[in-house]
Design an enzyme around this catalytic site. Structure first.
Site, PDB file in Angstrom:
ATOM      1  N   ASN A 125      55.856  53.272  25.804  1.00 32.67           N
ATOM      2  CA  ASN A 125      55.284  52.509  24.694  1.00 32.67           C
ATOM      3  C   ASN A 125      53.775  52.559  24.836  1.00 32.67           C
ATOM      4  OD1 ASN A 125      57.702  51.153  23.295  1.00 32.67           O
ATOM      5  ND2 ASN A 125      58.078  50.834  25.496  1.00 32.67           N
ATOM      6  N   GLU A 126      53.195  53.502  24.124  1.00 31.64           N
ATOM      7  CA  GLU A 126      51.762  53.747  24.235  1.00 31.64           C
ATOM      8  C   GLU A 126      50.987  52.720  23.393  1.00 31.64           C
ATOM      9  OE1 GLU A 126      50.763  55.632  26.413  1.00 31.64           O
ATOM     10  OE2 GLU A 126      51.808  57.557  26.527  1.00 31.64           O
ATOM     11  N   PRO A 127      49.655  52.655  23.556  1.00 30.47           N
ATOM     12  CA  PRO A 127      48.854  51.725  22.761  1.00 30.47           C
ATOM     13  C   PRO A 127      49.228  51.797  21.280  1.00 30.47           C
ATOM     14  CG  PRO A 127      47.485  52.788  24.380  1.00 30.47           C
ATOM     15  CD  PRO A 127      48.840  53.407  24.512  1.00 30.47           C
ATOM     16  N   SER A 154      51.958  50.263  20.164  1.00 28.78           N
ATOM     17  CA  SER A 154      53.387  49.925  20.056  1.00 28.78           C
ATOM     18  C   SER A 154      53.540  48.444  19.696  1.00 28.78           C
ATOM     19  CB  SER A 154      54.099  50.183  21.378  1.00 28.78           C
ATOM     20  OG  SER A 154      54.037  51.537  21.707  1.00 28.78           O
ATOM     21  N   THR A 209      48.143  60.074  28.959  1.00 30.73           N
ATOM     22  CA  THR A 209      49.436  60.172  29.657  1.00 30.73           C
ATOM     23  C   THR A 209      49.770  61.634  29.923  1.00 30.73           C
ATOM     24  OG1 THR A 209      50.216  58.175  28.574  1.00 30.73           O
ATOM     25  CG2 THR A 209      51.907  59.639  29.437  1.00 30.73           C
TER      26      THR A 209
END
Ligand code: F6R
Length: 650
Positions: free
Chosen positions: A173-175, A177, A192
């Site tokens: 869950n990247e920025p 999300s 990432t």
């Protein structure tokens, strides 16, 4: 107050939980080491498995992959093997999987989980759930919905393990999300992908997408352990734990989870306010180093040199306590000024014939026998090239010991180029049966068909090692070191033939001890730079420290001082520094030229991490920045400075 003395895992520090503060919005536990912390988590899991088993129920685990949970899995395997813990009542759901990797792919999380845990325990295969990375796109949505339903049907996740990415991601869950997000296909953040690029042999090979449980899925777990190890995670941990909840740092959502525990090793905790600026948090037990740290922090905060700090500056910035205990402020100013001033020396091996009572290094013996350990064959000049050159120039008997061959960081193209060059020897020296041309053709063919999974043949790795050896010798020659003082230890832990190294072993320690006993140095320099992407520096320093501990009663060791340098990946904080060696503009150039001798590591070397600057640029910027800071604090103005921390073995 007990401080983290250095950000190394080798200095003792007591549990700092007593200082948890209003700054931290999540319960944080700081352990002595990742292994120690992981054992606590594993035993909590084992306890829950046993409890559920006596109730005739399953335990549902949410599992993570990556480097972080490995120690937990090792400990679970140990408990299974040595204490007979059965996993027959355990159901697992993994957080994520790269899309679109086949489960058999060596970098898939399926592969990881089976290798690292499942095949070592008695968990029924049908109890294992991992998102499928190789589905056709049109089936992904339905799969994700079913994954959520399966979690619910299993009774929900009892214990969820999490790592944290440098973007602040949990799962993938990247920025950006959302709090209520569920299992879905996501795009990986660039950072990432850079962070995993080495395992995929380059960023361009890292998958762009992944299937991940959502933040909402994770938040529904009953108990969550988020682990983070190493300084590389310190900054994002501070933000996630101390700053307000934001979707740009998805980990911060955990602040609203009622049963989340953040477990850190000491290095991952260093950016927390309680360690970084403890005087803002509670009353401190002031010692010289903490006073220096606080005063330098104050200088930067109010933008003044040390001797211009006023009583008001102290009072307005939460440091009146320091004045009460150690004041007046003018005395503190002078003490810290002198303390910092005394770190500076142009004589890293000690200056013979002068009073050395306030100098970082003793004058005698002169000349000294010096051992400079370099984890890879270039850290010596990248990290302390100026000091190295000074030690040689000041006629000390310097020995450089390259700990590893550094072979994997040489590109195939370079290896081929060198072999091509050698083919000319047949004509030049009229050698008949050398067959270099044949070797060249064979190698060219091999590299043409080499893929990411190939394990490089030993002789090609040896050629790569030889390239680095030649570069290191050239660099030492340039500095003026006699050839017999250049040593290649070729520690076996490094020689796995792949990016992933073996753990340090007895052989590594014995080689190091034998070498040191031969030289009997008065000074040892070693890399305390723990942020290199593959952990080689950390293993190298652990080996040295273990070797030193075993030789603590040796006569020569009683007269030996140990200095840690940093360089390519990070720099010491000035509050920790014991010795600062200024470099003139000419010396900066000498250092640069010495680094240039490592040609295979120039112009886009293979393992640069997320920082794309070349090593000489990083080194120069760091050394210039250190000089600028000394200047800001009111010291003399230098072109560049290399800094060292003294380490004592006790
Ligand atoms: C892995 C995962 C990721 C990692 C994170 C940290 O299943 O979901 O969130 O936990 O990227 O990775 P490492 O542990 O390799 O630093």
């Amino acid at each position: 107050m007990n401080m983290i003395p250095y950000s190394l895992s080798i200095n003792g520090v007591t549990d700092a939980d007593a200082f948890a503060t209003r700054y931290e919005k999540l319960p944080v536990k700081v352990a002595n080491s990742a292994v120690e912390a992981s054992k606590v988590i594993a035993s909590r899991i084992a306890e829950m498995i046993r409890q559920r088993s006596t109730e005739g129920k399953n335990l549902v685990l949410g599992l993570a992959t990556g480097s972080t949970p490995i120690h937990v899995y090792n400990e679970l395997i140990r408990i299974h093997k040595e204490e007979g813990l059965s996993f027959s009542n355990v159901v697992t759901f993994n957080l994520d999987e790269y899309y679109s990797l086949h489960p058999e792919h060596s970098q898939s999380y399926h592969h990881f989980m089976w290798e690292r845990l499942f095949r070592h325990i008695d968990i029924p295969a049908e109890n294992i759930n991992i998102p499928k990375g190789d589905l056709p796109l049109e089936e992904v949505n339905a799969f994700c919905k079913t994954y959520e339903i399966k979690i619910k049907e299993a009774g929900g996740i009892d214990i969820q393990l999490l790592g944290i990415g440098r973007t602040g991601h949990i799962g993938f869950n990247e920025p950006g999300s959302a709090l209520n997000s569920r299992t879905r296909l996501v795009t990986l953040d660039r950072l990432t992908r850079i962070d995993t690029s080495d395992s995929f042999n380059g960023e361009e090979n890292v998958p762009k997408y992944a299937i991940t449980m959502g933040v909402g899925t994770i938040m529904a777990a009953r108990e969550i352990f988020l682990m983070a190890w190493g300084e590389g995670k310190a900054s994002i941990i501070q933000k996630a734990v101390e700053e307000p909840i934001t979707d740009t740092i998805p980990t911060s959502y955990l602040q609203n989870h009622p049963n989340t525990f953040i477990i850190l090793d000491r290095a991952a905790a260093i950016e927390l306010t309680r360690f970084k600026t403890p005087w803002l948090v509670s009353t401190c037990e002031w010692n010289d180093r903490l006073i220096r740290k606080a005063v330098l922090w104050l200088c930067l905060k109010v933008q003044k040199p040390i001797l211009k700090l006023s009583e008001r500056d102290y009072n307005d910035n939460g440091m009146s306590d320091l004045i009460t205990e150690h004041g007046p402020f003018s005395k503190i100013n002078i003490d810290v000024f002198n303390d910092l001033q005394h770190t500076i020396t142009g004589w890293p091996g000690g200056k013979p014939g002068v009073d050395d009572s306030t100098r970082p290094e003793r004058a005698l013996p002169y000349p000294k026998r010096v051992v400079l350990f370099s984890p890879h064959p270039d850290d010596d000049v990248i990290s302390m090239g100026g000091t190295f050159a000074r030690l040689v120039e000041q006629k000390h008997n310097v020995h450089v010991a390259y700990q590893t061959s550094g072979s994997i960081a040489v590109s195939d193209d370079d290896a081929l180029r060198y072999i091509d060059f050698v083919t000319n020897f047949e004509d030049i020296f009229d050698i008949k049966d050398f067959e270099a041309e044949k070797i060249y053709q064979k190698t060219a063919e091999y590299y043409k068909h080499k893929n990411k999974e190939s394990i490089e043949p030993g002789e090609l790795l040896a050629i790569k090692a030889a390239i680095r050896k030649g570069e290191a010798r050239a660099s030492c020659r340039y500095i003026g070191l006699p050839e017999e003082n250049v040593h290649f230890l070729n520690l076996p832990f490094y020689e796995s033939g792949t990016v992933k190294k073996n753990p340090a072993g007895e052989a590594d320690i014995l080689i190091t001890m034998e070498f040191l006993r031969k030289i009997k140095p008065h000074q040892i320099y070693a890399a305390g730079d723990l942020r290199d992407p593959h952990g080689t520096h950390r293993v190298c320093i652990d080996i040295i420290i273990e070797a030193l501990h075993r030789m603590i009663d040796d006569e020569w060791f009683k007269d030996c001082r140990i200095w840690f340098y940093r360089g390519a990946w990070q720099e010491w904080e000035l509050d920790m520094v014991d010795m600062a060696v200024p470099l003139s503009p000419e010396e900066v150039e000498i250092k640069r030229n010495a680094i240039f001798r490592h040609q295979s590591q120039k112009d886009g070397a293979m393992f640069m991490g997320s920082d794309k600057r070349e090593f000489w640029q990083r080194a120069e910027e760091r050394n210039r920045n250190t000089a600028r800071l000394y200047d800001k604090f009111g010291m003399a103005e230098y072109e560049a400075i290399e800094v060292f921390v003294r380490y004592t073995v006790d």
